[in-house]
Write an enzyme that holds these catalytic residues in place. Sequence first.
Site: not given
Ligand code: ADP
Ligand code: MG
Length: 384
Positions: A19, A51, A78-79, A108, A182, A188, A361, A363
């Site tokens: 991500n 992604t 974790d998301g 993340g 973020r 954060r 988790d 989300e």
């Molecule tokens: P963090 O720990 O910073 O929250 P995560 O990996 O948990 O990072 O991801 C947070 C969210 O970002 C998830 O809901 C995921 O679906 C979303 N996500 C993944 N790829 C993208 C993207 N290219 N653009 C926007 N959101 C995305």
């Molecule tokens: Mg997250």
Amino acid sequence: EGAVYGHLPWPCQVMVLLNPHSGAGQALHLFKTQVQPMLTEANIAFSMFITEKHRHAWELVREENLSRWDALVTMAGDGLLYEVINGLMERPDWETAIQKPLCILPAGSGNAIAASLNYYAAKICLLKEELLMSCTYFLCKGLHAPMDLVSLRTASGKRLFSFLSFSWGFVSDVDITSERYRKLGRARFTLGTLQLLTTLHVYKGRLSYLPAEEPSSMSSQGEHSRLSAQNAKQVSLCNGKPVPSHPQQGCALEDPLLVPFDQPLPKDWMVVPEEEFVSIVCIYQSHLGTDLLLAPQAKLYNDAIHLFYMTAGVSRMGMIKFFMALEKGAHLTLNCPYLHYVPVKAFRLEPFTLKGDMTVDGEVLACEPVQGQIHRRISHIITG
Ligand code: ADP
Ligand code: MG
């Protein structure tokens, strides 16, 4: 139950889902500079999938030919792992798909599972790139272990699988409102916590659970402090056995400990007498965040949901002390009268008003009645 640990084949081929917006947006850079050289040296071939949107990983994994890969690796918070697990569980072949070894490379702002894995392996707290290095090293070694998952069902019929936590109230509010910071990465959460402490909201609802141990042997909380479902005024007596048949959505895995929302709880369930909460957290691994050690006693697969709830009346100072103690996992030694802990096998939460969002988790999940139960060792994760 047979042997529980396994090894990746060598050499091996892994799918990396990354991500690019995780945390402070450094995932791709960190992968290229820190992770890739180690994988090359360890003879781990990878294909990278970046992604492009929310739920992209979920959809990719649901349709993917899994026989191509020895492990599924997420480089994110974790998301993304949550999406991968839910994508696997939505497949017609979920029973074998969920056995594919999973791996998290933390990039993340919420890296709770990486922190937990590292804590089980070394009992020390690593941050940022050290945590990433440690997890990359786990992948290079290729050892995997079983991990429990929690099956969640909502009143509206959603079926979700969670590997880390479910929360409502203060803790989930911090996760959600801190989204706008973020770019700060892990900081954060600190900022979000301070901001939310200025107004401590109260969340009303009914919380019930199936204790992990026999009520008589429960030591952390006296039996007197709660009512069994049998005696609770609000809950009518259960007349039958658990009925696992819910309106089915997706995965066919049954939840034998749960009964549909419109049926009374089985009589071995307990109902929490308090109905006003500041926060409710169900956690199944040790860490709630990179440096939030909520359940020091948790293991990857100990078949327990650690249920924590903070009842209304706690002061702002009480909350600050709680968060400060969390860093060392010392919150239960504070003897805060508002903080309750009980290990459970299943829980049900019925909000009285649909206030605030819930998180699974990390989300977002729109607020509604939710219940869940633990499933022992159904997934596998690369560990130290
Ligand atoms: P963090 O720990 O910073 O929250 P995560 O990996 O948990 O990072 O991801 C947070 C969210 O970002 C998830 O809901 C995921 O679906 C979303 N996500 C993944 N790829 C993208 C993207 N290219 N653009 C926007 N959101 C995305
Ligand atoms: Mg997250």
